[in-house]
Design an enzyme around this catalytic site. Structure first.
Site, short mmCIF file in Angstrom:
data_model
loop_
_atom_site.label_atom_id
_atom_site.label_comp_id
_atom_site.label_asym_id
_atom_site.label_seq_id
_atom_site.Cartn_x
_atom_site.Cartn_y
_atom_site.Cartn_z
N THR A 45 -2.79 -4.60 2.77
CA THR A 45 -2.32 -5.82 3.43
C THR A 45 -2.09 -6.95 2.43
O THR A 45 -1.04 -7.61 2.46
CB THR A 45 -3.40 -6.31 4.43
OG1 THR A 45 -3.99 -5.19 5.07
CG2 THR A 45 -2.84 -7.30 5.41
N HIS A 106 -3.49 -7.29 12.21
CA HIS A 106 -3.83 -5.86 12.24
C HIS A 106 -3.67 -5.31 13.67
O HIS A 106 -4.08 -4.19 13.95
CB HIS A 106 -5.28 -5.64 11.81
CG HIS A 106 -5.57 -5.97 10.38
ND1 HIS A 106 -4.83 -5.48 9.34
CD2 HIS A 106 -6.55 -6.73 9.82
CE1 HIS A 106 -5.34 -5.94 8.20
NE2 HIS A 106 -6.38 -6.70 8.46
N GLY A 262 -7.50 -0.40 -6.51
CA GLY A 262 -6.04 -0.38 -6.39
C GLY A 262 -5.40 0.91 -6.85
O GLY A 262 -4.35 0.88 -7.50
P1 A3P Z 1 -9.26 -0.25 -2.95
O1 A3P Z 1 -10.49 -0.74 -2.25
O2 A3P Z 1 -9.05 1.23 -2.77
O3 A3P Z 1 -9.20 -0.65 -4.37
P2 A3P Z 1 -6.25 -4.79 2.18
O4 A3P Z 1 -5.50 -5.79 1.40
O5 A3P Z 1 -5.52 -4.22 3.34
O6 A3P Z 1 -7.62 -5.29 2.53
O7 A3P Z 1 -6.43 -3.51 1.23
C1 A3P Z 1 -7.28 -3.59 0.12
C2 A3P Z 1 -6.92 -2.45 -0.83
O8 A3P Z 1 -5.68 -2.73 -1.48
C3 A3P Z 1 -7.98 -2.32 -1.90
O9 A3P Z 1 -8.01 -0.93 -2.22
C4 A3P Z 1 -7.36 -3.16 -3.01
O10 A3P Z 1 -7.88 -2.90 -4.28
C5 A3P Z 1 -5.90 -2.78 -2.90
N1 A3P Z 1 -5.00 -3.77 -3.50
C6 A3P Z 1 -5.08 -5.13 -3.42
N2 A3P Z 1 -4.11 -5.70 -4.11
C7 A3P Z 1 -3.38 -4.70 -4.65
C8 A3P Z 1 -2.24 -4.66 -5.51
N3 A3P Z 1 -1.66 -5.79 -5.92
N4 A3P Z 1 -1.76 -3.46 -5.87
C9 A3P Z 1 -2.33 -2.32 -5.45
N5 A3P Z 1 -3.42 -2.29 -4.66
C10 A3P Z 1 -3.94 -3.46 -4.26
#
Ligand code: A3P
Length: 293
Positions: A45, A106, A262
């Site tokens: 997200t 969501h 990530g």
């Molecule tokens: P991980 O916990 O597997 O590292 P959301 O934003 O829906 O809460 O999702 C969080 C997930 O997206 C986390 O995964 C986070 O590290 C990853 N995330 C956040 N920013 C990101 C980016 N710029 N590129 C890739 N993944 C990212």
């Protein structure tokens, strides 16, 4: 308390957000050029918000600019979260936003405002992710909110569908079917695809949002600078994202709540092969015939 849900029309809405989600459903009036960014939690997200914001704002804020809002503000502060807005009755803030508005939720597709899902409505972009990586990410997120929470409790709640906004398979299927029947209105993205070829998906996103990149922008490497601005390493290391200065409710969230690893496949460090097989089997079974996997 985020694991405590209220079952409403087939989905476990997080208790603190249930009134906000229903108010969003009843009271939100979309503008035709609104874009609703939606996701299953922990599926990317924050990244999608950053990318969509950078794409939309690129005229006012060239992605390489030192004062770009994403270098000063957490992505959550750039795009309002409907669950917060409607729970806290801050709809005036929503109305005051200039068009085109980017908003985030969501909320499952079937519970979105009818004004969004029917007729012209507005555009919707959804992101999902391998459930095994989602459950690991969710556990690391929830353990800050619920000390003592075990990984197996989190895993079991995904498996039995009672996880916040669950069942996850129905959440994904709702948006998937919508993207098939209304492809001009609903764009369905996968975290893994986005990670594999971010530039191509940024172009797809921009086109879908009605803001394709011009030849001049391509020559200026605008896409590449957006990818770089929103990259995991850049975002994770920005001071604003380290200090947690965000509009998000839990201002004491840990740094890794939104920026952790990530990557694709971190589940291998947490999920046993037996657990992985159980989860895969359930999702394969639920997705059978949908053309999704
Ligand atoms: P991980 O916990 O597997 O590292 P959301 O934003 O829906 O809460 O999702 C969080 C997930 O997206 C986390 O995964 C986070 O590290 C990853 N995330 C956040 N920013 C990101 C980016 N710029 N590129 C890739 N993944 C990212």
């Amino acid at each position: 308390q985020f694991l405590v849900g209220r079952l409403y029309k087939g989905f476990w809405l997080p208790e603190p957000y249930a009134p906000g989600i229903l108010a969003f459903q009843r009271r939100f009036t979309p503008r035709p050029d609104d874009v609703v960014l939606t996701s299953y939690p922990k599926c990317g997200t924050t990244w999608l918000k950053a990318l969509a914001f950078a794409v939309m704002a690129r005229n006012a804020y060239p992605p390489a600019a030192a004062d770009h809002p994403l270098r000063r503000l957490n992505p959550h502060a750039c795009i309002p979260f409907m669950e917060d807005i409607f729970t806290e009755r801050r709809e005036a803030k929503l109305e005051s936003l200039p068009s085109p508005r980017l908003i985030n939720t969501h909320t499952p597709y079937s519970l979105l405002p009818e004004t969004v899902t029917t007729g012209g409505g507005c555009k919707v972009v959804y992101i999902c992710r391998d459930p095994k990586d989602m459950v690991v990410s969710l556990y690391h997120f929830l353990r800050h909110l619920q000390p003592g929470l075990s990984f197996s409790d989190t895993f079991d709640s995904v498996l039995d569908g009672t996880v916040p906004y669950g069942p996850m398979w129905d959440h994904i299927l709702g948006y998937w079917h919508a993207s098939v029947t209304r492809p001009d209105r609903v764009l369905f993205l996968k975290y893994e695809d986005l990670l594999q070829n971010t530039g191509e998906h940024v172009r797809k996103l921009a086109e879908f949002m009605g803001r394709p990149f011009s030849a001049a922008e391509e020559a200026l490497y605008t896409v590449a600078s957006i990818v770089e601005l929103c990259s995991f390493d850049n975002m994770k290391n920005l001071e604003v994202n380290k200090t947690g200065a965000t509009e998000w409710k839990c201002k004491n969230m840990a740094h890794d709540s939104f920026f952790r690893k990530g990557v694709v496949g971190d589940w291998m460090n947490h999920v046993s092969p037996e657990m992985a097989t159980r989860l895969d089997e359930i999702f394969h079974d639920k997705f059978r015939g949908a053309g999704l996997i």
